[in-house]
Motif scaffolding. Structure first.
Motif, PDB file in Angstrom:
ATOM      1  N   GLU A  39      -3.425  15.141   0.062  1.00 25.89           N
ATOM      2  CA  GLU A  39      -2.014  15.153   0.489  1.00 25.89           C
ATOM      3  C   GLU A  39      -2.055  15.041   2.322  1.00 25.89           C
ATOM      4  O   GLU A  39      -1.159  14.084   2.527  1.00 25.89           O
ATOM      5  CB  GLU A  39      -1.209  16.353   0.174  1.00 25.89           C
ATOM      6  N   ASP A  41      -4.489  13.478   3.839  1.00 27.45           N
ATOM      7  CA  ASP A  41      -4.814  12.212   4.112  1.00 27.45           C
ATOM      8  C   ASP A  41      -3.920  11.194   3.776  1.00 27.45           C
ATOM      9  O   ASP A  41      -3.475  10.202   4.525  1.00 27.45           O
ATOM     10  CB  ASP A  41      -6.135  11.873   3.434  1.00 27.45           C
ATOM     11  N   ARG A  42      -2.986  11.432   2.791  1.00 27.37           N
ATOM     12  CA  ARG A  42      -1.986  10.278   2.373  1.00 27.37           C
ATOM     13  C   ARG A  42      -0.845  10.368   3.511  1.00 27.37           C
ATOM     14  O   ARG A  42      -0.317   9.388   4.034  1.00 27.37           O
ATOM     15  CB  ARG A  42      -1.281  10.901   0.956  1.00 27.37           C
ATOM     16  N   HIS A  43      -0.483  11.594   4.115  1.00 27.50           N
ATOM     17  CA  HIS A  43       0.754  11.749   5.012  1.00 27.50           C
ATOM     18  C   HIS A  43      -0.022  10.929   6.449  1.00 27.50           C
ATOM     19  O   HIS A  43       0.647  10.471   6.943  1.00 27.50           O
ATOM     20  CB  HIS A  43       1.415  13.255   5.235  1.00 27.50           C
ATOM     21  N   TRP A  45      -2.118   8.684   6.625  1.00 27.15           N
ATOM     22  CA  TRP A  45      -2.353   7.247   6.743  1.00 27.15           C
ATOM     23  C   TRP A  45      -0.992   6.257   6.145  1.00 27.15           C
ATOM     24  O   TRP A  45      -0.884   4.999   6.167  1.00 27.15           O
ATOM     25  CB  TRP A  45      -3.533   6.636   6.029  1.00 27.15           C
ATOM     26  N   GLU A  46      -0.087   6.847   5.520  1.00 26.92           N
ATOM     27  CA  GLU A  46       1.034   6.182   4.837  1.00 26.92           C
ATOM     28  C   GLU A  46       2.042   5.317   5.882  1.00 26.92           C
ATOM     29  O   GLU A  46       2.482   4.194   5.358  1.00 26.92           O
ATOM     30  CB  GLU A  46       1.721   7.083   4.163  1.00 26.92           C
ATOM     31  N   PRO A  59      -9.965   6.620   5.330  1.00 27.63           N
ATOM     32  CA  PRO A  59      -8.858   7.058   4.540  1.00 27.63           C
ATOM     33  C   PRO A  59      -9.685   7.247   2.921  1.00 27.63           C
ATOM     34  O   PRO A  59     -10.293   6.603   2.679  1.00 27.63           O
ATOM     35  CB  PRO A  59      -7.677   6.020   4.555  1.00 27.63           C
ATOM     36  N   THR A  62      -8.161   7.853  -2.829  1.00 26.24           N
ATOM     37  CA  THR A  62      -6.618   8.030  -3.233  1.00 26.24           C
ATOM     38  C   THR A  62      -5.303   7.810  -2.515  1.00 26.24           C
ATOM     39  O   THR A  62      -4.313   8.055  -2.986  1.00 26.24           O
ATOM     40  CB  THR A  62      -6.647   9.598  -3.731  1.00 26.24           C
ATOM     41  N   THR A  63      -5.511   7.240  -1.419  1.00 27.22           N
ATOM     42  CA  THR A  63      -4.531   6.886  -0.449  1.00 27.22           C
ATOM     43  C   THR A  63      -4.161   5.580  -0.457  1.00 27.22           C
ATOM     44  O   THR A  63      -5.201   4.675  -0.249  1.00 27.22           O
ATOM     45  CB  THR A  63      -4.860   7.422   1.017  1.00 27.22           C
ATOM     46  N   PHE A  65      -3.426   3.163   1.589  1.00 26.07           N
ATOM     47  CA  PHE A  65      -3.397   2.685   3.050  1.00 26.07           C
ATOM     48  C   PHE A  65      -3.229   1.243   3.071  1.00 26.07           C
ATOM     49  O   PHE A  65      -3.626   0.607   2.281  1.00 26.07           O
ATOM     50  CB  PHE A  65      -4.503   3.271   3.675  1.00 26.07           C
TER      51      PHE A  65
END
Length: 831
Positions: A39, A41-43, A45-46, A59, A62-63, A65
């Motif tokens: 989570e 990493d997702r936030h 790079w989103e 990243p 699972t992201t 990006f």
């Protein structure tokens, strides 16, 4: 996320394993969380563009990006186990981080990203190094005023052709640098001339099929890819509903509302049982020609076998409608799979293509006919257990080799009700670069939507055929091993009948002697020579520049958890004591970090590098995967999952090992809905895979890419039941329902359909099978519980116990000396 004080008791599950010996007391809420890292990493790079520059953090797979290619290929195409290369082999050994690269050359890009550039140099072809034959790329250096370029891999200078010459500017860059994609982008498609055409295989003394004409020889002109659909029409295929479902699915991809069959391609339709049936599609009556000789097959048609669907729609629709009726009373129980593949080989000889087979019974007749089912129970935990995981008849390997040499890939939909010997027949899909789709105990009500999604993905994804691939490296580094689903005849090249967007392969890298220059880079270049579905011969190159470092801290600083887990999972399948070696590899990496980067800490403290905080839980996930699970798992299931792990993308593997778990009853208001400012879907946050974080009044969804299970607590709110199932009583919920019948309340449906966060394309084309598991009521709860990686289940420990085992292994070496792998290891069977 902290463990809930009122969590549910652990749901029914398969037996686990307890930690033997001293157990370190660990608070479950304090141990490293894979979901928190995902989570974060997702936030991160989103809303940020990744610039693909050397020496930067990458990243997670699972992201979702957006990458900007500035000379280095996107991590979607290439991932490294560490993005900083140790300057000596000694440092690499001391760090214990495997040095490997994972390539996925045709990976899907985000719609917001620029497509891979296409460059056509005309008849002269792309510029290549005269010595090592590397392709020109952004990392070459220009010399002699632009008249030559120095290869970044071997440092040889190559003359520039007059047509390609350009003057240099003050920075020694070509004046047209910005107008040349091959000098700016790490991933490029080059058009290639006739000297790059595929070559027909040499004539064999014993041909695998009978041909009235001599087989073609020499180079083959690239043509649009042809497809052969081979349909099992035995009694089992008819009884299970596979035949009817398959015919409807083929009609859908050809002529349905979302038709996706390539317009340039042609198709042939074969049916088979104890005999082979060819259908002449050039006639509106579509006569069927039966070949009863399944040992020496031949093609009885000279024309009419392959047609373009748009030109022969009535004939094809009529045939697909008639096939289920024609064979409705079929009594033959056998289906000659090996013979129909060789018949397809005969039909596609001289051009290549893709064979898609639908099979529902173990092939006992024809080429590669197999004996009866082995008694697996007698072989478990013995030296003969390995025989369950290799072909029982070498004919299947011969068939695979024949297909890949002719540029043919084979994909199989397996829909059996009992043992089918995936270990034997699956090798054809594995060696040719094809795919296995596994539907045991097939029922149309549950599986037809999944099969439709899979065959649509099969047609839609980027695919090349007649493929050959090589990875080149700069001086000081060499490729020591390739790993994946392909055919390898020599030490440097691997071949694929077909290679698609969902397939990845890995290479192991070694130092070739000496010390690397810490002021320079290590370079990698993969080149895939292939023919597009449209019939154009191309080369796709992926380039990478990696900094060289002399400190272990820098190696760990840019280590890549996803690629390392991917490497360990694939190479574990070749070890004699797989589960134990996985644990020892995990402990060795953590021990190396402890010794090289944190040697002043107390022995009683488990030190985890930032990059590898999730390594123990993903290693535990490997233990609990179906191909490595300790408890009795059928060889078909093990072999299928082994095939999957050797071909799937990094992202799909990470999802399989640690499935995302969602609390559907506690989603944010905007989860699953478009963001008003960006228009992108707002993804919900995931939670840890353990019953310790679940409540009896909740509804939870877990998806590992193969199965999507919705667990419904016994105390769930009637309103949530109404939103999801249209009933307010838990006992009235239909446990056999399919996913698309959920969410009768419109406001809830969008949240559910996006909540898995994986969808069919990013999950490797596998639209997960959906199950409902009501607390303490439905059989699917057992599978749901075994997917909770952090719990004690699936023949392995709980996460806390496993961390204790890893910690004790490291502590023993720190105290007593020696290396990982002493008496602490738990030796077991081949799996």
């Amino acid at each position: 996320m902290y463990a809930h004080p009122n969590h549910i008791p652990q749901p029914p599950h398969s037996a686990g394993q307890r930690h033997q010996g001293f157990r370190t007391k660990i608070n479950p809420s304090q141990i490293p969380s894979a979901t928190e890292a995902i989570e974060f990493d997702r936030h991160q790079w989103e809303d940020t563009t990744y610039l693909n520059l050397p020496g930067e953090h990458v990243p997670f797979s699972t992201t979702d990006f957006v990458g900007l290619d500035q000379g280095n290929s996107s991590p979607k195409f290439v991932r490294m186990t560490t993005w900083n290369i140790p300057h000596t082999s000694r440092l690499a050994g001391e760090c214990a981080v495997p040095m490997a690269a994972v390539f996925q050359p045709f990976a899907d890009l985000d719609p917001r990203e620029e497509p891979v550039p296409f460059v056509d140099f005309g008849e002269r072809g792309p510029a290549r190094c005269e010595r090592c034959r590397a392709y020109i790329n952004p990392w070459v250096k220009w010399t002699r005023g632009g008249n030559a370029w120095k290869c970044n891999l071997c440092t040889h200078e190559t003359e520039v052709s007059p047509e390609y010459f350009c003057n240099l500017d003050a920075n020694l860059q070509r004046m047209d640098h910005l107008q040349r994609p091959e000098l700016n982008r790490g991933t490029i498609d080059f058009a290639v001339p006739s000297e790059y055409w595929a070559t027909n295989p040499p004539q064999r003394l014993l041909m695998p099929y009978f041909s009235a004409e001599p087989p073609p020889t020499g180079p083959r002109r690239p043509l649009p890819m042809n497809f052969v659909f081979a349909l099992d029409v035995s009694a089992e295929a008819v009884r299970s509903g596979l035949l009817h479902t398959t015919c409807a699915a083929i009609q859908d991809i050809l002529f349905g509302q979302n038709a996706c069959f390539p317009p340039e391609s042609e198709l042939a339709i074969l049916t088979f049982d104890l005999t082979l049936h060819f259908h002449d599609l050039s006639s509106d009556l579509v006569p069927m020609l039966v070949v009863s000789d399944i040992d020496e097959v031949f093609v009885p048609l000279r024309s009419g076998l392959f047609v373009k669907p748009a030109e022969r729609r009535n004939a094809i629709e009529g045939l697909l409608t008639a096939i289920p009726e024609r064979f409705a009373q079929m009594t033959y129980v056998e289906a000659a799979l090996g013979s129909v593949i060789r018949a397809s080989l005969a039909a596609l000889a001289g051009r290549g293509g893709h064979v898609v087979v639908f099979q529902s019974t173990m092939p006992r007749v024809g080429a590669g006919g197999l004996p009866g089912e082995p008694n697996e129970a007698d072989l478990y935990e013995t030296s003969k257990e390995t025989s369950l995981y290799v072909p029982r008849d070498n004919t299947w390997q011969d068939i695979a080799t024949e297909c890949v040499e002719d540029g043919i890939g084979v994909s199989m939909f397996l829909t059996m009700s009992k043992y089918i010997d995936v270990g034997s027949i699956g090798v054809v899909a594995s060696m040719t670069g094809g795919e296995l789709f596994y539907h045991p105990r097939f029922t149309p009500e549950r599986d037809s939507a999944v099969l439709y999604a899979q065959i649509h993905r099969l047609m839609r994804r980027t695919t090349g055929y007649n493929c050959m691939m090589r990875v080149r490296t700069s001086n000081g580094i060499r490729v020591s091993e390739y790993c994946g689903n392909f055919h390898q005849r020599g030490a440097t090249d691997v071949e694929f009948g077909v290679l698609d967007a969902d397939k990845a392969f890995s290479v192991t890298l070694k130092h070739s002697g000496g010390t690397l220059d810490t002021r320079g880079y290590v370079f990698l270049q993969s080149a895939v020579l292939y023919t597009t579905i449209e019939g154009q011969r191309r080369v796709r190159t992926c380039n990478l520049a990696l900094p060289v470092v002399e400190l272990a801290w820098n190696v760990f600083r840019l280590a890549d958890l996803d690629a390392t887990v991917y490497y360990l999972a694939r190479h574990a399948q070749k070890l004699a004591n797989i589960r134990e070696d996985l644990t020892e590899n995990c402990s060795s990496i953590l021990l190396a970090y402890r010794n090289k980067c944190s040697n002043t800490s107390s022995y009683d403290q488990l030190i985890l590098p930032e990059a590898f905080k999730g390594l123990p839980v993903y290693t535990l996930g490997m233990h609990k995967s179906k191909c490595l699970r300790a408890r009795n798992v059928s060889s078909d299931v093990r072999n299928y999952h082994a095939h999957r792990m050797l071909s799937m993308s990094v992202r799909s593997l990470m999802q399989l090992l640690y499935p995302p778990l969602l609390a559907l009853h506690d989603l944010a208001e905007d989860a699953g809905l478009p963001d008003p400012t960006t228009g992108r879907i707002v993804l919900p946050d995931i939670m840890r895979d353990s019953h310790l974080y679940m409540e009896a009044h909740g509804v939870y969804l877990i998806d590992n890419g193969e199965a999507m299970i919705m667990w419904v607590g016994g105390s769930v709110s009637p309103q949530i039941l109404l939103d999801l199932f249209g009933v307010d009583d838990l006992m009235a919920v239909d446990a056999q329902m399919v996913a698309n019948s959920l969410g009768l309340k419109p406001s809830f449906l969008p949240r559910f359909t996006t909540s898995s966060r994986t969808g069919a394309p990013s999950a490797g084309g596998r639209f997960s099978k959906f199950f409902v598991a009501r607390q303490n009521q439905d059989a699917a709860e057992l599978e749901f519980s075994d997917m909770l990686v952090e719990d004690q289940n699936a023949g392995a420990m709980a996460y806390t116990d496993y961390l204790s085992l890893v910690h004790n292994q490291i502590k023993q070496v720190l105290v007593d000396g020696g290396t990982i792998g002493g008496a602490v290891a738990l030796r077991g069977s081949v799996w």
